[in-house]
Scaffold this motif. Sequence first.
Motif, PDB file in Angstrom:
ATOM      1  N   SER A 147       2.400  10.748  -4.076  1.00  0.00           N
ATOM      2  CA  SER A 147       2.233   9.470  -4.763  1.00  0.00           C
ATOM      3  C   SER A 147       3.476   8.607  -4.632  1.00  0.00           C
ATOM      4  O   SER A 147       3.390   7.381  -4.406  1.00  0.00           O
ATOM      5  N   MET A 148       4.639   9.208  -4.766  1.00  0.00           N
ATOM      6  CA  MET A 148       5.886   8.458  -4.642  1.00  0.00           C
ATOM      7  C   MET A 148       6.045   7.888  -3.238  1.00  0.00           C
ATOM      8  O   MET A 148       6.466   6.732  -3.070  1.00  0.00           O
ATOM      9  N   LEU A 149       5.681   8.663  -2.232  1.00  0.00           N
ATOM     10  CA  LEU A 149       5.780   8.190  -0.851  1.00  0.00           C
ATOM     11  C   LEU A 149       4.875   6.986  -0.631  1.00  0.00           C
ATOM     12  O   LEU A 149       5.283   5.976  -0.031  1.00  0.00           O
ATOM     13  N   PHE A 150       3.654   7.067  -1.131  1.00  0.00           N
ATOM     14  CA  PHE A 150       2.714   5.957  -0.990  1.00  0.00           C
ATOM     15  C   PHE A 150       3.228   4.710  -1.711  1.00  0.00           C
ATOM     16  O   PHE A 150       3.176   3.590  -1.176  1.00  0.00           O
ATOM     17  N   LEU A 191       3.649   5.450   6.687  1.00  0.00           N
ATOM     18  CA  LEU A 191       4.209   6.276   5.619  1.00  0.00           C
ATOM     19  C   LEU A 191       3.242   6.339   4.434  1.00  0.00           C
ATOM     20  O   LEU A 191       3.074   7.391   3.808  1.00  0.00           O
ATOM     21  N   ALA A 192       2.597   5.209   4.132  1.00  0.00           N
ATOM     22  CA  ALA A 192       1.587   5.206   3.076  1.00  0.00           C
ATOM     23  C   ALA A 192       0.440   6.146   3.436  1.00  0.00           C
ATOM     24  O   ALA A 192      -0.109   6.840   2.572  1.00  0.00           O
ATOM     25  N   MET A 248      -2.548  12.335  -1.757  1.00  0.00           N
ATOM     26  CA  MET A 248      -3.185  11.732  -2.927  1.00  0.00           C
ATOM     27  C   MET A 248      -4.680  11.998  -2.964  1.00  0.00           C
ATOM     28  O   MET A 248      -5.309  11.890  -4.026  1.00  0.00           O
ATOM     29  N   GLN A 249      -5.286  12.314  -1.837  1.00  0.00           N
ATOM     30  CA  GLN A 249      -6.699  12.656  -1.790  1.00  0.00           C
ATOM     31  C   GLN A 249      -6.932  14.156  -1.904  1.00  0.00           C
ATOM     32  O   GLN A 249      -7.728  14.613  -2.718  1.00  0.00           O
ATOM     33  N   ALA A 264       3.087   3.668  -9.844  1.00  0.00           N
ATOM     34  CA  ALA A 264       4.107   4.010 -10.833  1.00  0.00           C
ATOM     35  C   ALA A 264       3.464   4.385 -12.170  1.00  0.00           C
ATOM     36  O   ALA A 264       3.864   5.363 -12.823  1.00  0.00           O
ATOM     37  N   LEU A 265       2.445   3.641 -12.585  1.00  0.00           N
ATOM     38  CA  LEU A 265       1.736   3.974 -13.810  1.00  0.00           C
ATOM     39  C   LEU A 265       1.029   5.326 -13.710  1.00  0.00           C
ATOM     40  O   LEU A 265       0.992   6.109 -14.668  1.00  0.00           O
ATOM     41  N   SER A 266       0.476   5.620 -12.531  1.00  0.00           N
ATOM     42  CA  SER A 266      -0.245   6.880 -12.357  1.00  0.00           C
ATOM     43  C   SER A 266       0.676   8.091 -12.491  1.00  0.00           C
ATOM     44  O   SER A 266       0.242   9.166 -12.915  1.00  0.00           O
ATOM     45  N   LEU A 267       1.935   7.926 -12.136  1.00  0.00           N
ATOM     46  CA  LEU A 267       2.877   9.038 -12.273  1.00  0.00           C
ATOM     47  C   LEU A 267       3.127   9.372 -13.742  1.00  0.00           C
ATOM     48  O   LEU A 267       3.410  10.526 -14.080  1.00  0.00           O
TER      49      LEU A 267
END
Length: 458
Positions: free
Chosen positions: A309-312, A336-337, A344-345, A431-434
Amino acid sequence: MTATERALSRRTVVGYALGSLGTGGFATLPGLVLVFYMTDTLGIGALLAGVLVTVAKIWDVIIDPVIGARSDSALRRSGSRRGFMRAGALLLPLFFVLTFAVPAGLPAATSGVWVLLAFVLTATAFSLFQVPYIALPAEIADGYDQRTRLLTWRVVVLTFSILLFGAGGPMLRNLGGDNEYLGYLLMAIVAGVVIGIGMLLASRVAPRGVVVAAPAEPSGGIRRHYAAGIAVLRRSQPFRALLATFMLQGLATGVMLAGANYVAVWVLHSEDALTLLFVALIAPALFCAPLWGVIARRIGKERGFVLASMLFGVAALALTAMLWAPGSWVYLPVALAGAGYAGMQSLPMAMLPDVISHDAATHGDGQAGTFSGVWTAGETIGMALGATALTLMLALTGYTESVGTTSVVQGEAAVAGIVLSFSVLPAALIALSLLTLRRYALRRGDIDRSDIEAEALA
């Protein structure tokens, strides 16, 4: 692998993965081209286009928990979810073609109603397949690592499907030349057939005649189906945390997916750039999905999910520079995303059957269909609101719609809105998802204990 885990056969892994040829195609192509089809071919205003897509998705959210509960009931009666999956696979191609078969010359309002009705039928057919499909891993795979393996290869096919439909769909559309209506119809026919085939092949993996722990069919009609969905949300804190995270990330990827066509045309000034964007996104994901499986086995799915998630999110934020210097450099952060997107999937999808098995061990019944119905509804909300967020941004920044090949010029504010929707907005959502992911408390030891307890009760 723990002592209680049964090794998955190659046939099961491959058969289940092939279902993502259908789910990836349906998740990608409408999300990529449907809003653009309405604004730039049918002449429907951006805000109205967003409303129409959202209404169709709301219907999807309404029916998913019902389909999930009835899938559980079918499993109890017949020992299989296969009937639901086959019905969806056979109906979806017909309705998918109908969505992109709007005749030329219709008023924008009439075209909008056509698309809405056809897409509602398409979404219904998709849910008939998707909801039981997501429930299967908890029933065909035992243990923490076996589920990771099953879902990792599903995501490999999913990423290939996204590449196939994301790059191939626009190429098929362009075969129509100046006749955009014909191009979209050709795209829909080919894509619909391929999606249906993938779904039919995956339906063969669903067990038949197997006695499983499934709840009795709820009495009291549809209201009880929703009550069952609310009940699993209330009692399973890990499910709430994982679902909230996946919804936020679905919103992030949904807004980027819906915005890709606009970025290609109005920021990079090349319709071919849409294909290149998808190649840049998915090629790394094809290679990285198995890598995230290795990382998960070493540090845990939860930590791997955070890293992906951070990488995306960082890659998406880097795309803000398109405001000042659009160019071919954008393909690097998109790549990179894509690497992050693979994790993430695959990782949350591998965590979901862990949550289901933990709940079954804790509460003594199996409600995989109910869980998957709520999960699919949440995923649908995220993706639908992604398209809605984009259309709101387009409307606020003065985007000009067009009919057919009519030439228009977009203002600087509209172009800036497209860029921000493709970069800053998804980065903020990640960021919110983290924050919600931090509340997910299950770890390998919890899952292994749950599986042992479930086996003892069987």
